[in-house]
Design a protein around this motif. Sequence first.
Motif, short mmCIF file in Angstrom:
data_model
loop_
_atom_site.label_atom_id
_atom_site.label_comp_id
_atom_site.label_asym_id
_atom_site.label_seq_id
_atom_site.Cartn_x
_atom_site.Cartn_y
_atom_site.Cartn_z
N GLU A 92 3.68 20.49 4.40
CA GLU A 92 4.81 19.84 5.07
C GLU A 92 4.46 19.45 6.51
N GLU A 93 3.78 20.33 7.21
CA GLU A 93 3.43 20.05 8.61
C GLU A 93 2.48 18.85 8.73
N ARG A 94 1.49 18.80 7.86
CA ARG A 94 0.53 17.69 7.90
C ARG A 94 1.22 16.37 7.51
N THR A 95 2.16 16.43 6.58
CA THR A 95 2.90 15.23 6.18
C THR A 95 3.77 14.72 7.33
N LYS A 96 4.45 15.63 8.01
CA LYS A 96 5.26 15.24 9.18
C LYS A 96 4.35 14.61 10.23
N GLY A 97 3.17 15.20 10.44
CA GLY A 97 2.20 14.65 11.38
C GLY A 97 1.73 13.26 10.96
N TRP A 98 1.61 13.03 9.65
CA TRP A 98 1.20 11.73 9.12
C TRP A 98 2.20 10.64 9.53
N ILE A 99 3.48 10.94 9.33
CA ILE A 99 4.52 9.98 9.71
C ILE A 99 4.49 9.75 11.22
N GLU A 100 4.41 10.83 11.99
CA GLU A 100 4.41 10.71 13.45
C GLU A 100 3.18 9.93 13.94
N TRP A 101 2.02 10.14 13.31
CA TRP A 101 0.81 9.40 13.66
C TRP A 101 1.04 7.90 13.46
N ASN A 102 1.68 7.54 12.35
CA ASN A 102 1.96 6.13 12.09
C ASN A 102 2.98 5.57 13.07
N LEU A 103 4.01 6.32 13.41
CA LEU A 103 4.98 5.87 14.41
C LEU A 103 4.28 5.62 15.75
N GLN A 104 3.34 6.49 16.10
CA GLN A 104 2.56 6.30 17.33
C GLN A 104 1.65 5.07 17.22
N ASN A 105 1.04 4.87 16.06
CA ASN A 105 0.19 3.68 15.86
C ASN A 105 0.98 2.39 16.04
N TYR A 106 2.24 2.36 15.57
CA TYR A 106 3.06 1.16 15.73
C TYR A 106 3.21 0.84 17.22
N LYS A 107 3.46 1.89 18.03
CA LYS A 107 3.63 1.69 19.48
C LYS A 107 2.32 1.27 20.15
N GLU A 108 1.24 1.96 19.77
CA GLU A 108 -0.05 1.76 20.43
C GLU A 108 -0.75 0.46 20.00
N TYR A 109 -0.73 0.16 18.71
CA TYR A 109 -1.50 -0.98 18.18
C TYR A 109 -0.64 -2.12 17.64
N GLY A 110 0.62 -1.83 17.33
CA GLY A 110 1.46 -2.84 16.68
C GLY A 110 1.31 -2.83 15.16
N PHE A 111 0.60 -1.83 14.65
CA PHE A 111 0.43 -1.68 13.21
C PHE A 111 0.13 -0.24 12.88
N GLY A 112 0.11 0.07 11.60
CA GLY A 112 -0.18 1.41 11.09
C GLY A 112 -0.06 1.33 9.58
N LEU A 113 0.09 2.46 8.94
CA LEU A 113 0.41 2.45 7.51
C LEU A 113 1.91 2.21 7.40
N TRP A 114 2.27 1.37 6.45
CA TRP A 114 3.67 1.04 6.24
C TRP A 114 4.13 1.59 4.90
N ALA A 115 5.42 1.91 4.82
CA ALA A 115 6.02 2.35 3.56
C ALA A 115 5.98 1.20 2.57
N VAL A 116 5.60 1.50 1.33
CA VAL A 116 5.58 0.51 0.26
C VAL A 116 6.80 0.76 -0.63
N ILE A 117 7.67 -0.25 -0.68
CA ILE A 117 8.95 -0.14 -1.40
C ILE A 117 8.94 -1.11 -2.58
N LEU A 118 9.34 -0.63 -3.73
CA LEU A 118 9.46 -1.47 -4.92
C LEU A 118 10.72 -2.33 -4.76
N LYS A 119 10.55 -3.65 -4.72
CA LYS A 119 11.69 -4.56 -4.52
C LYS A 119 12.78 -4.33 -5.56
N GLU A 120 12.38 -4.20 -6.81
CA GLU A 120 13.31 -4.12 -7.93
C GLU A 120 14.29 -2.95 -7.81
#
Length: 173
Positions: free
Chosen positions: A40-68
């Motif tokens: 759980e801790e590493r997963t929370k860190g994963w999300i936080e790392w991506n939120l930081q990447n959005y701020k720092e680089y303007g990109f990161g890993l994004w959630a993939v959502i099934l349109k349907e």
Amino acid sequence: MKIKTERLILREYTLRDFDAIYEILSDPETMQHYPKPFDEERTKGWIEWNLQNYKEYGFGLWAVILKETGEFIGDCGLTIQNIDGELLPEIGYHIHKKYWRRGFGGEAARAVRDWAFRNTKYNCLYSYMKYTNVGSYSTAAANGMKKLKEYPDEKKGISYAYAITREEWQNLI
């Protein structure tokens, strides 16, 4: 930020995505090519790392959502990774195992590739993976990438690096 494909929506992570990504990253089969599944801790860190990447680089890993259905089925995006001692832009992906072999990883990775070449100055994009990760290097190849090299990796044993240049991409589209 949203990217839409025929079947998918890629959007920024939120902390509300924890349960869905934890189901994927904590699964031993999905994470067999990692040193170990995420807790759980590493997963929370994963999300936080991506939120930081959005701020720092303007990109990161994004959630993939099934349109349907609106279901969260994985993540895919661009991050800066240490690939054989160099910090390089890498397209990475994790798709829930119940959606494997349906082309969702390739569809998301192509959308990220196209977004990256249109919105960044990078002249080459990479994907790297453990040598045993057939699904990952098959997705990289389907994304127009070619195997660049094999190298020793302290975390993964032997890793493969795949890449596509801006010029190769322009010839594809």
